[in-house]
Write a protein that holds these residues in place. Structure first.
Motif, PDB file in Angstrom:
ATOM      1  N   THR A  29      46.594  40.823  69.033  1.00 16.50           N
ATOM      2  CA  THR A  29      47.873  41.075  69.581  1.00 16.50           C
ATOM      3  C   THR A  29      48.391  40.473  70.992  1.00 16.50           C
ATOM      4  N   ALA A  30      47.290  40.142  71.715  1.00 16.76           N
ATOM      5  CA  ALA A  30      47.862  39.412  73.004  1.00 16.76           C
ATOM      6  C   ALA A  30      48.203  37.934  72.614  1.00 16.76           C
ATOM      7  N   VAL A  31      47.272  37.365  71.736  1.00 11.75           N
ATOM      8  CA  VAL A  31      47.826  36.020  71.268  1.00 11.75           C
ATOM      9  C   VAL A  31      49.004  36.061  70.681  1.00 11.75           C
ATOM     10  N   VAL A  32      49.264  36.783  69.885  1.00  8.45           N
ATOM     11  CA  VAL A  32      50.771  36.813  69.156  1.00  8.45           C
ATOM     12  C   VAL A  32      51.795  36.920  70.074  1.00  8.45           C
ATOM     13  N   ASN A  33      51.605  38.088  70.926  1.00  5.58           N
ATOM     14  CA  ASN A  33      52.635  38.517  72.066  1.00  5.58           C
ATOM     15  C   ASN A  33      52.822  37.004  72.791  1.00  5.58           C
ATOM     16  N   ALA A  34      51.769  36.367  73.370  1.00  7.34           N
ATOM     17  CA  ALA A  34      52.020  35.031  73.901  1.00  7.34           C
ATOM     18  C   ALA A  34      52.828  34.010  73.126  1.00  7.34           C
ATOM     19  N   GLY A  35      52.351  33.972  71.687  1.00  5.77           N
ATOM     20  CA  GLY A  35      53.143  33.118  71.269  1.00  5.77           C
ATOM     21  C   GLY A  35      54.410  33.230  70.895  1.00  5.77           C
ATOM     22  N   LEU A  36      55.060  34.739  70.544  1.00  7.65           N
ATOM     23  CA  LEU A  36      56.329  34.793  70.507  1.00  7.65           C
ATOM     24  C   LEU A  36      57.113  34.588  71.721  1.00  7.65           C
ATOM     25  N   ARG A  37      56.490  35.139  72.883  1.00  4.15           N
ATOM     26  CA  ARG A  37      57.309  34.554  74.023  1.00  4.15           C
ATOM     27  C   ARG A  37      57.533  33.159  74.334  1.00  4.15           C
ATOM     28  N   SER A  38      56.615  32.246  73.948  1.00  5.51           N
ATOM     29  CA  SER A  38      56.565  30.935  74.086  1.00  5.51           C
ATOM     30  C   SER A  38      57.525  30.450  72.899  1.00  5.51           C
ATOM     31  N   LEU A  39      57.570  31.029  71.763  1.00  2.92           N
ATOM     32  CA  LEU A  39      58.330  30.324  70.557  1.00  2.92           C
ATOM     33  C   LEU A  39      59.798  30.838  70.724  1.00  2.92           C
ATOM     34  N   ALA A  40      60.063  32.151  71.329  1.00  5.51           N
ATOM     35  CA  ALA A  40      61.384  32.493  71.614  1.00  5.51           C
ATOM     36  C   ALA A  40      62.014  32.480  70.386  1.00  5.51           C
ATOM     37  N   PRO A  41      61.745  33.173  69.200  1.00  2.00           N
ATOM     38  CA  PRO A  41      62.715  33.324  68.166  1.00  2.00           C
ATOM     39  C   PRO A  41      63.769  34.436  68.170  1.00  2.00           C
ATOM     40  N   ASP A  42      65.059  33.932  67.436  1.00  2.00           N
ATOM     41  CA  ASP A  42      66.072  34.828  67.661  1.00  2.00           C
ATOM     42  C   ASP A  42      65.961  35.892  66.527  1.00  2.00           C
ATOM     43  N   LEU A  43      65.470  35.459  65.441  1.00  4.74           N
ATOM     44  CA  LEU A  43      65.270  36.323  64.245  1.00  4.74           C
ATOM     45  C   LEU A  43      63.715  36.419  63.713  1.00  4.74           C
ATOM     46  N   LEU A  44      63.091  37.620  63.815  1.00  2.00           N
ATOM     47  CA  LEU A  44      61.796  37.636  63.679  1.00  2.00           C
ATOM     48  C   LEU A  44      61.400  38.758  62.493  1.00  2.00           C
ATOM     49  N   ALA A  45      60.692  38.181  61.432  1.00  3.07           N
ATOM     50  CA  ALA A  45      60.173  39.152  60.644  1.00  3.07           C
ATOM     51  C   ALA A  45      58.704  39.311  60.555  1.00  3.07           C
ATOM     52  N   LEU A  46      58.137  40.707  60.885  1.00  2.00           N
ATOM     53  CA  LEU A  46      56.896  40.797  60.864  1.00  2.00           C
ATOM     54  C   LEU A  46      56.215  41.663  59.526  1.00  2.00           C
TER      55      LEU A  46
END
Length: 285
Positions: A29-46
């Motif tokens: 979860t920490a890896v995903v969160n850091a990656g999402l903050r870095s990639l900064a998507p506008d639309l995200l599907a999980l």
């Protein structure tokens, strides 16, 4: 990102199957969160996300999120174990439909499909759909039915802007369900057309569920039982001009995300896909 006055909007779309809480979930979860903050998507599907995981996954991203459990009164079988679908957007969205893709031929699909209208600055609403299809290798007939239902969903709620679909389809590009969505074949006398972002702008095979990822090894050994299994299962699709004649969504890039370990931690058993779009309206005339 907000467009310049009169100019197109640059829109980043990302999809990732987060593999519920298997393995060392806190580290992942920490890896995903850091990656999402870095990639900064506008639309995200999980996909395969448990409701309790969502706040930690999205912490600090500024995204507005909806999990299927908050949008639908029924919890499908096994959702408590395998999780469900969630979507998140840069701008507050409105859920317009939740599609349950279970049926007599697929009673055990715990993932619902979420469809939302998302207001894009200066442009208006775009339809964003986050689906997940049946996972078993012998269920392509069910995935075909689900893809037809998905195209019907898109037709019911489409806007002037090209529809964006992102998710885990559990089928590679030559499967009938994907060929239908990309306009290469009809199903049940029906046809449609979406652009596959990876096909437009990706490089290489783009495998997202692969034996090269140690996280996938257990499930590949159980479900496939063959060595060297590699498939492209995760997609970003955008609507075609035939459904959206007065607008465009040009795919400028497509690449894998979460495909490398961080301090020895692999984010998931799937790699994600991130696509950069240029979205705009055509001038009258």
């Amino acid at each position: 990102m907000t467009p310049e006055a009169g100019g197109p909007l640059r829109l980043r779309v990302l999809t990732l199957n987060v593999w519920n809480d298997r393995g060392d979930a806190a580290a992942r979860t920490a890896v995903v969160n850091a990656g999402l903050r870095s990639l900064a998507p506008d639309l995200l599907a999980l996909q395969e996300v448990l409701p309790g995981q969502l706040p930690a996954l999205l912490d600090g991203t500024g995204l507005h999120a909806t999990h299927q459990e908050a949008a639908h009164p029924t919890r499908p079988p096994h959702a408590d174990r395998f999780g469900g679908t969630a979507l998140a957007t840069r701008w507050p969205h409105r859920i317009v439909e939740v599609l349950d893709q279970r049926g007599a031929d697929a009673p055990d699909v715990p993932w619902l499909t979420l469809a939302a209208h998302v207001p894009l600055p200066e442009l208006g609403d775009v339809l964003f759909i986050a689906p997940t299809s049946s996972f078993r290798p012998d269920m392509e007939a069910q995935r075909e039915r689900q893809s037809v239902a998905l195209s019907d969903l898109a037709a019911r709620h489409r806007t002037a802007l090209p529809t964006v679909i992102a998710g885990d389809f559990n089928a590679d590009p030559d499967a009938a369900s994907i060929r239908y969505l990309t306009g290469r074949q009809s199903l049940a006398g029906r046809s449609t057309h979406f652009h596959d972002a990876w096909e437009v702008a990706g490089s290489g095979p783009g495998h997202t569920w692969t034996a090269d990822n140690p996280r996938a090894a257990e499930d590949i050994a159980y479900l496939i039982r063959q060595p060297g299994h590699r498939r492209r299962f995760d997609y970003v699709f955008v609507g075609s001009p035939w459904a959206h004649p007065r607008a465009y969504a040009r795919v400028r890039s497509a690449r894998l995300a979460f495909d490398e370990p961080v301090d020895g931690v692999r984010a998931s058993d799937h790699y994600g896909v991130v696509a950069d779009l240029e979205v705009g309206l055509l001038p009258p005339g």
